[in-house]
Each structure stands twice: as C-alpha cells, then as structure tokens.
Design a protein around this motif. Structure first.
Motif, PDB file in Angstrom:
ATOM      1  N   ILE A  35     -46.218  -2.359  -5.103  1.00  0.00           N
ATOM      2  CA  ILE A  35     -47.491  -2.048  -5.776  1.00  0.00           C
ATOM      3  C   ILE A  35     -48.501  -1.501  -4.776  1.00  0.00           C
ATOM      4  CG2 ILE A  35     -49.443  -3.046  -7.030  1.00  0.00           C
ATOM      5  CD1 ILE A  35     -47.521  -4.965  -8.341  1.00  0.00           C
ATOM      6  N   ASN A  36     -48.617  -2.159  -3.626  1.00  0.00           N
ATOM      7  CA  ASN A  36     -49.561  -1.680  -2.606  1.00  0.00           C
ATOM      8  C   ASN A  36     -49.193  -0.287  -2.121  1.00  0.00           C
ATOM      9  OD1 ASN A  36     -50.976  -4.051  -2.789  1.00  0.00           O
ATOM     10  ND2 ASN A  36     -50.119  -4.957  -0.937  1.00  0.00           N
ATOM     11  N   LEU A  37     -47.905  -0.020  -1.955  1.00  0.00           N
ATOM     12  CA  LEU A  37     -47.479   1.307  -1.502  1.00  0.00           C
ATOM     13  C   LEU A  37     -47.773   2.371  -2.548  1.00  0.00           C
ATOM     14  CD1 LEU A  37     -44.096   0.340   0.202  1.00  0.00           C
ATOM     15  CD2 LEU A  37     -46.153   1.177   1.354  1.00  0.00           C
ATOM     16  N   ILE A  38     -47.579   2.038  -3.825  1.00  0.00           N
ATOM     17  CA  ILE A  38     -47.846   3.015  -4.898  1.00  0.00           C
ATOM     18  C   ILE A  38     -49.331   3.373  -4.935  1.00  0.00           C
ATOM     19  CG2 ILE A  38     -47.889   3.325  -7.400  1.00  0.00           C
ATOM     20  CD1 ILE A  38     -45.296   1.729  -7.533  1.00  0.00           C
ATOM     21  N   ILE A  39     -50.198   2.340  -4.900  1.00  0.00           N
ATOM     22  CA  ILE A  39     -51.647   2.601  -4.957  1.00  0.00           C
ATOM     23  C   ILE A  39     -52.089   3.371  -3.722  1.00  0.00           C
ATOM     24  CG2 ILE A  39     -53.927   1.569  -5.170  1.00  0.00           C
ATOM     25  CD1 ILE A  39     -52.165   1.229  -7.620  1.00  0.00           C
ATOM     26  N   THR A  94     -51.914  -2.838   3.094  1.00  0.00           N
ATOM     27  CA  THR A  94     -50.525  -2.383   2.979  1.00  0.00           C
ATOM     28  C   THR A  94     -49.764  -2.588   4.276  1.00  0.00           C
ATOM     29  OG1 THR A  94     -51.290  -0.715   1.387  1.00  0.00           O
ATOM     30  CG2 THR A  94     -49.082  -0.435   2.283  1.00  0.00           C
ATOM     31  N   ILE A  95     -50.440  -2.475   5.411  1.00  0.00           N
ATOM     32  CA  ILE A  95     -49.770  -2.719   6.696  1.00  0.00           C
ATOM     33  C   ILE A  95     -49.262  -4.156   6.770  1.00  0.00           C
ATOM     34  CG2 ILE A  95     -50.184  -2.974   9.175  1.00  0.00           C
ATOM     35  CD1 ILE A  95     -51.971  -0.507   9.018  1.00  0.00           C
ATOM     36  N   PHE A  96     -50.101  -5.094   6.344  1.00  0.00           N
ATOM     37  CA  PHE A  96     -49.704  -6.494   6.409  1.00  0.00           C
ATOM     38  C   PHE A  96     -48.798  -6.898   5.250  1.00  0.00           C
ATOM     39  CE2 PHE A  96     -53.585  -6.554   9.003  1.00  0.00           C
ATOM     40  CZ  PHE A  96     -53.123  -7.255  10.104  1.00  0.00           C
ATOM     41  N   PRO A 153     -50.097  -9.431  -2.103  1.00  0.00           N
ATOM     42  CA  PRO A 153     -49.059  -8.500  -2.565  1.00  0.00           C
ATOM     43  C   PRO A 153     -49.553  -7.460  -3.549  1.00  0.00           C
ATOM     44  CG  PRO A 153     -48.192 -10.720  -2.450  1.00  0.00           C
ATOM     45  CD  PRO A 153     -49.671 -10.820  -2.196  1.00  0.00           C
ATOM     46  N   ILE A 154     -50.652  -7.757  -4.256  1.00  0.00           N
ATOM     47  CA  ILE A 154     -51.262  -6.749  -5.141  1.00  0.00           C
ATOM     48  C   ILE A 154     -52.708  -6.506  -4.711  1.00  0.00           C
ATOM     49  CG2 ILE A 154     -49.752  -7.198  -7.114  1.00  0.00           C
ATOM     50  CD1 ILE A 154     -51.972  -8.974  -8.265  1.00  0.00           C
ATOM     51  N   GLY A 187     -50.272   5.407  -2.080  1.00  0.00           N
ATOM     52  CA  GLY A 187     -49.794   6.778  -2.286  1.00  0.00           C
ATOM     53  C   GLY A 187     -50.745   7.581  -3.157  1.00  0.00           C
ATOM     54  N   LEU A 188     -51.337   6.934  -4.175  1.00  0.00           N
ATOM     55  CA  LEU A 188     -52.315   7.628  -5.022  1.00  0.00           C
ATOM     56  C   LEU A 188     -53.554   8.003  -4.207  1.00  0.00           C
ATOM     57  CD1 LEU A 188     -52.063   5.494  -8.298  1.00  0.00           C
ATOM     58  CD2 LEU A 188     -51.064   7.745  -7.841  1.00  0.00           C
ATOM     59  N   TYR A 189     -53.967   7.101  -3.316  1.00  0.00           N
ATOM     60  CA  TYR A 189     -55.094   7.430  -2.436  1.00  0.00           C
ATOM     61  C   TYR A 189     -54.766   8.660  -1.595  1.00  0.00           C
ATOM     62  CZ  TYR A 189     -58.151   3.391  -3.151  1.00  0.00           C
ATOM     63  OH  TYR A 189     -59.030   2.489  -3.679  1.00  0.00           O
ATOM     64  N   ILE A 190     -53.556   8.718  -1.086  1.00  0.00           N
ATOM     65  CA  ILE A 190     -53.174   9.856  -0.246  1.00  0.00           C
ATOM     66  C   ILE A 190     -53.172  11.144  -1.065  1.00  0.00           C
ATOM     67  CG2 ILE A 190     -51.273  10.824   1.098  1.00  0.00           C
ATOM     68  CD1 ILE A 190     -50.578   7.971   1.934  1.00  0.00           C
TER      69      ILE A 190
END
Length: 713
Positions: free
Chosen positions: A590-594, A583-585, A397-398, A596-599
């Motif tokens: 938290i995974n979506l936020i990080i 993030t897919i799995f 999850p993180i 998003g920063l990569y994007i």
C-alpha cells in the motif's frame, strides 16, 4: 429448733424427777410423743422461714436466702481459631526470615500456647502468649491490636511454602487456622545476552567479567539484542548516546524466559553505552552496566590516482669554443629539477542506508522546530509516548495512505461542519471538488473580496428559484475552492437568485456596481434568467468583509478559518517527503502504491514546468506597477463556455494551459478599466492555433479616467 427441744426436755425432766414422784410408762410415752410433735412443728416453721411453701414461688414468697452450692464443671470448649494476617496467601517474598503475623484467639478459660506449622510440620511448639525472644524466634505481642508477630532466626529456604497456626487452652482443647501459601525468592534475577546483531555473545548480569572491555563493533545499524532471563522480570535499558538525550527502553521477559528488543537508528563512529536494570516479581534486582557498542561507518573508497610527472624540457647547451675567453670560467650546468610526484587524495564516500538518510532528515527538521514544542513532546508521560509509538507501529504499514488522506479528511470534515446547514450528497460532492480531491469541472464564476479583490475560498453558494412553480426552492448548492472559483451549476430554464454565505463576509456588497460593469461582472443578488439548458451561470460576485471583533475569535470560528488556509496541493512536498520516509521503514504494498502515485504527480508537475503556457501575460497600471488579483476570464466563443478563470499574482502575472484554439480574453478589476491606445477594451480575441500567445494589459484607475473626463469638459 435444738433450743426448743432442750427447753422441752428440761420441762419434762423436772416433771419426771420431781420429789419422789413415781413415773408410769404411760407418762413416758406421752412425753416422747410431745417431743416428736414439737420437733415436727419446729421443722415446718423453719422451712417456712428459709424455703418456699407448696404452691409458692420466688415472686409470691421472696425471702433472703444464702444457699451455698459446690460443684466441679469440666472445660470442653476449644478456643477460637487464629486468624492469619501475614504473609498473605499466594504472596511472593524476597526475605528469607519473614515475620508471621496472626490475630490472637479467645477462650472461655484462657489460651495456653500456640503452635506454628511450616510445610505441614511443626516448626515451633509451645509458643507462649507473651513477648518472647530465644535462639529460635522473636515473638512480639501487641495488646492493643491483639496481634502476634513471630520472626524466625533461621533462614527459610527459597521456594514455595505453606503455614498455619494451632492454638491450645489449659485443658488442651485446640483449634487451627486456615493454611496459606507463600513463595520465598531472595535470588537476583538471571539475565544473559546471547546475541547482539549477527554477533553471538554470552554476557551475563551474574558475571561482571563477561562484559567486554572494548566496544562490540557492528556494521549494520539498528541492532537486535536477544537473550534469556528469569520469566516475567521487567527490564529497563538506558541507551547513552554522546551529544544526545538518553533513550529508555522497557520490556518484560516472557513466560519461557526469552526476550529480545531492537534499537533504533544509531549514530555511527560513536561509542554507545547500554545499562540494564532487571527486576523480578519479588523485587530482586540485577544490574548489567557499561555494555558498549560501536556502529562502524562503511565507505566506498576511491584510491588515489598518481599525477603523471611532466618530462622536463632540456636546456640547450651552448656550442663549445676552442679558445676560452680571457678571465672566463665555464659554470657547471645545473641539473634539471624533477617535479615531485603528486597524487589525488583518497576519496571516501560514506555508505548510508535509506533509513539512516531519513533519520538525518528528521533530525534536521527537528532543529527547525521551535524548542518549546520539542520540550513539550519530550516531557510527555512515558505511557503516552509508548501508546503513541504503539499506534504508529500499527498504522505504519498503511501510514502513507493515512498521512495522504489526513489533511483532505480534516478539510472535508471541517467544511462539512461549516456548511452542514444545507447538507446533501450534492454538497458533499462539491466540497470534495472544492478541495481538489475529485477533478473539478469548468469554472463558472468567482467570489472575491470587494476591497482587496482577493478570492474568498470555501464560500457556500445557494441558488434559489424565483419562478412561480418553484419559488424559494434551493436548486443548487456550490462551494468555492481555495481560489474562490465555483463550478458545477447547471440550471434548467427559469428565473433564479444567488446567495453567498461565509463566516467572514456578508452578501450582498454595499458597494454600488460601476456603470461600466454588467450584472455578471458585479453581481449583487439580482434576479437573473436562464433561457437555455446549456446556459452557464458566469458571475463575478463581490462580498464585504465583516469587521473583526473579539467575538469572532471563538474556537469554532478559528477552526473554520484554519481550513481556509489548507489546500491539498500546497502540502504536496511535505506529504511527499513524509511518504518517502514511511515507505523506507515500512515498504508495504500500500505504501509503495501511494508513493508511486506521488511520483506520477511529481513527473506530471515536472512536465508542466517544461511546458510553455498557452496564454500568459502581465497586467500593469499606467505607472507600470503590477496589478494584483485582476480577474482573467478566457472564453471559447465557438463552444460558448468559460474555459479559464484566474487571477494575477503579486507581480501581475498570469498563465494558463489550453488546447490550441481561438479564444476571447476579458480582464477586469474593481476600480480599474482595461485601456488600449486611449480606448476601453471589453475583451480581446486570441488565436493560439499554432503557437503560444502573450497578452499584456494596462489597467487605468477609474478615478484617473473621471479626472481626465472632468478636465476635458
């Protein structure tokens, strides 16, 4: 004593019955008195011979005695309690005719027989003390160990039971053992599959006919299996996938008899076979084999599009003639061929969820990994693999945050370990800045290899004061980044000296500073002066590489060298891909936020790729070959500060993005001089107020310059 009396009687008989002697009564009385006295004295003498006189004991008057005593003593001592051995208390058995073992009892007279009680009632009475075999049981006595082993011939029912042993001696004295509990379970564990994915089933290990003959077809991948079974039974599932290694899944049925497990992403359009092995606590086994499933591939089907049939162009008919030509027979007009109708092929686009795409990517990556590494991973113990899977599931999850932070954290800790001799919070800040974890400041100087001119990354820079008031005191500790650049030093007025520490280099360099370079352009540990608080310490510092030795390959040194090769930005793409997969799995916040920063960073890189650099160019030598690792310094003369410090790549190219302004550029490299039209250049002014600027430079080998000067002379 009798002999003495007889002799006395003979003597007095002769006296009484002598020749005609008259006997008086007084003589008769005297004779009787003599007999009494002789008898008394004789008894006393016999008591002294065979007994103990008054005041004596066996020690003072030892004599040989042969007393004979006859008595009858009753047996009222019970035998010792039997000691139970097997089946043990609270044991679980899968045998309906278990062997009962106990330790023999002892008795002062002798054990007569035993009794065995089962569930509080006598099961066997009058069990002898010797080997016996009858229609009810087999009894074996081991005289060496003193153990009895009794095996009943009749089957004991399944369920909980108690047992104990009672012992009797000949006088019917008895004793009993403790009472132990045991459970008999001879039944194979129940196991039923009630659903596979969205499909309800009733597949039982107790009914082979319940297993479908054809594969169960599923649309959604990673199906979940749900069912019931005997509580606490262990289940091993072997998943057989064509052209792949078998997967093993282990789980335990809970206390309520429920279970469930979920398969991973499976290949589509392949028949997958599952074999179940169920073992209960009594080691009874059930088997459910050849359960087959098929994950159907879904497609987006684009139907065929018919191609329009072109209309044939008619052939013009020649005009009719009234008079046919002699010998001419008109030919029939051939029909116009109709081209066959054509259609575009059916287009089938497979529908794959993101998870399956990620799995395909992982499998492609596995093909690139060397086989020894893959074999090592697959051969790790199952306990370790299970532990790794469990930890992965807990941190997933993180997972993006942990993955992103792993490399910078490793680099930070290693650098801190390497440079810890000057530990301070200021050093920690500079390590984070050198790793690019926090934004860097404007560049101030460069540490480079004196031979190759390559930058020296993660070198420790200490600046000491040589002023009288602060002499020898360290006023700043800096760390070079991956490009050998340091920043962050702001010194007050005074005199200072710089020292460089690195496990692979020594300072100062043994090379002499060329005459055409200043102290700032070739620093060798000289004292310098800061005249203003706004002065910057702009130094190009060469260091000499230490000669390689075997001692330099210690684990500690190897770890330090490894961190020099790690740069967070270099791992952007691998970390970005891993973050997408995690993030897919596990699409947690938290995974979506990080991710998003990569994007955002990716978008920024994309924008920068579209931009044209403010200042760029090539540095070549006189043979038009690229000059690698030439140092480019760009200053803002209006602000009096260094705004860019970079090196040329293997093609001699450099570029930088700066705000529109007027700048000064300096290009240097050991052993070369920047030349233009036969003259040496120190710097060049560039105006990039409204457009980009391209500055190309020709570097001339200093040996060629000296040769020309010598020939001129």
């Amino acid at each position: 004593m009798k002999r003495v009396i007889k002799m006395t009687l003979r003597k007095h008989r002769n006296l009484i019955f002598s020749n005609k002697t008259k006997v008086s009564y007084s003589k008769i009385i005297i004779i009787l008195l003599n007999l009494f006295i002789v008898s008394f004295v004789t008894n006393i003498a016999f008591a002294q011979v065979g007994g103990i006189s008054p005041g004596e004991d066996l020690l003072t008057n030892p004599k040989i005695r042969n007393p004979i005593v006859t008595a009858t003593v009753p047996d009222n001592i019970p035998p010792s309690a039997p000691i139970l051995i097997s089946p043990e208390d609270e044991s679980l058995l899968n045998d309906g005719t278990p062997t009962f073992v106990w330790q023999q009892s002892t008795d002062n007279v002798g054990v007569a027989y035993y009794q065995m009680y089962l569930d509080g009632s006598i099961l066997f009475d009058n069990i002898p003390t010797v080997n016996t075999s009858n229609t009810f049981y087999d009894l074996v006595y081991d005289s060496g160990s003193g153990r009895y082993s009794l095996t009943p011939t009749a089957v004991i029912s399944n369920g909980p039971h108690t047992w104990r042993i009672v012992v009797f001696d000949a006088a019917l004295n008895n004793n009993t053992s403790v009472t132990w509990d045991f459970i008999i379970d001879t039944l194979a564990p129940s196991f039923t599959i009630t659903s596979i994915g969205p499909i309800s089933t009733n597949i039982s290990a107790q009914d082979i006919s319940s297993v479908p003959a054809n594969p169960i077809e599923l649309e959604n991948n990673s199906p979940e299996f749900i069912g019931t079974g005997e509580a606490y039974s262990a289940v091993q599932v072997t998943v057989v996938i064509p052209d792949e290694s078998n997967q093993i899944i282990n789980f335990t049925i809970d206390e309520n008899g429920n279970w469930n497990f979920q398969l991973g992403i499976l290949p589509r359009d392949k028949v997958i076979t599952l074999n179940f092995l169920i073992t209960d606590l009594a080691n009874n086994i059930s088997i459910l084999n050849e359960l087959r499933i098929l994950i159907i591939q879904e497609y987006i089907i684009i139907p065929p599009t018919p191609t329009p049939i072109p209309t044939p162009t008619p052939t013009p008919t020649p005009p009719a003639t009234t008079t046919p030509l002699p010998g001419y027979t008109p030919l029939p007009t051939p029909p116009i061929p109709t081209p066959p109708a054509t259609t575009t092929p059916i287009i089938k686009i497979p529908i794959l969820p993101p998870e399956e795409i990620a799995i395909k990517i992982i499998k492609e990556v596995e093909k690139v990994i060397p086989k020894p590494i893959v074999q090592t991973i697959t051969q790790t113990p199952e306990t370790f693999q299970a532990f790794f899977v469990k930890i992965s599931q807990e941190i997933s999850p993180i997972g993006v945050l942990i993955t992103t932070a792993a490399i910078p954290a490793f680099s930070f800790l290693t650098l801190l370990f390497q440079l810890g001799q000057q530990f301070s919070w200021h050093l920690v800040l500079n390590i984070l800045r050198a790793l690019g974890i926090i934004p860097p400041k404007e560049p101030q100087g460069l540490v480079y290899d004196s031979d190759s001119n390559k930058p020296v990354s993660f070198a420790l820079i200490t600046i000491k004061s040589t002023s009288e008031t602060l002499k020898g005191q360290i006023v700043a500790t800096l760390v070079t980044d991956i490009d050998g650049i340091y920043q962050g030093a702001q010194l007050p007025k005074g005199e200072y000296v710089i020292n460089i520490s690195h496990q692979d280099y020594i300072f100062p360099t043994k090379k002499e500073r060329p005459n055409y370079l200043t102290i700032e352009e070739f620093y060798r540990g000289e004292t310098f002066q800061v005249r203003s608080d706004s002065d910057q310490q702009l130094f190009l510092i060469p260091v000499d590489k230490i000669t390689e030795t075997k001692t330099s390959y210690s684990p500690k040194t190897n770890i330090r060298r490894l961190v020099q090769k790690i740069k967070f930005v270099n791992f952007f793409w691998p970390l970005f891909i891993i973050s997408i997969i995690i993030t897919i799995f596990y699409p947690t916040i938290i995974n979506l936020i990080i991710l998003g920063l990569y994007i955002v960073v990716l978008f920024k890189k994309f924008i920068q790729a579209l931009r044209k650099p403010t200042i760029s160019g090539y540095v070549l030598n006189t043979n038009e070959s690229p000059v690698e690792n030439a140092i480019i310094r760009i200053n803002n003369p209006r602000k009096g500060e260094l705004v860019a410090l970079l090196l040329t790549n293997s093609k001699g190219y450099y570029s930088t993005f700066l705000k529109p302004d007027k700048y000064q550029i300096q290009i240097t490299k050991n052993g070369f001089i920047w030349m233009r039209k036969g003259s040496q250049l120190s710097y060049e002014e560039i105006n990039v107020l409204g457009t980009t600027a391209s500055v190309n430079a020709i570097m001339k080998d200093i040996n060629e310059v000296y040769k020309e000067m010598f020939q001129t002379e």
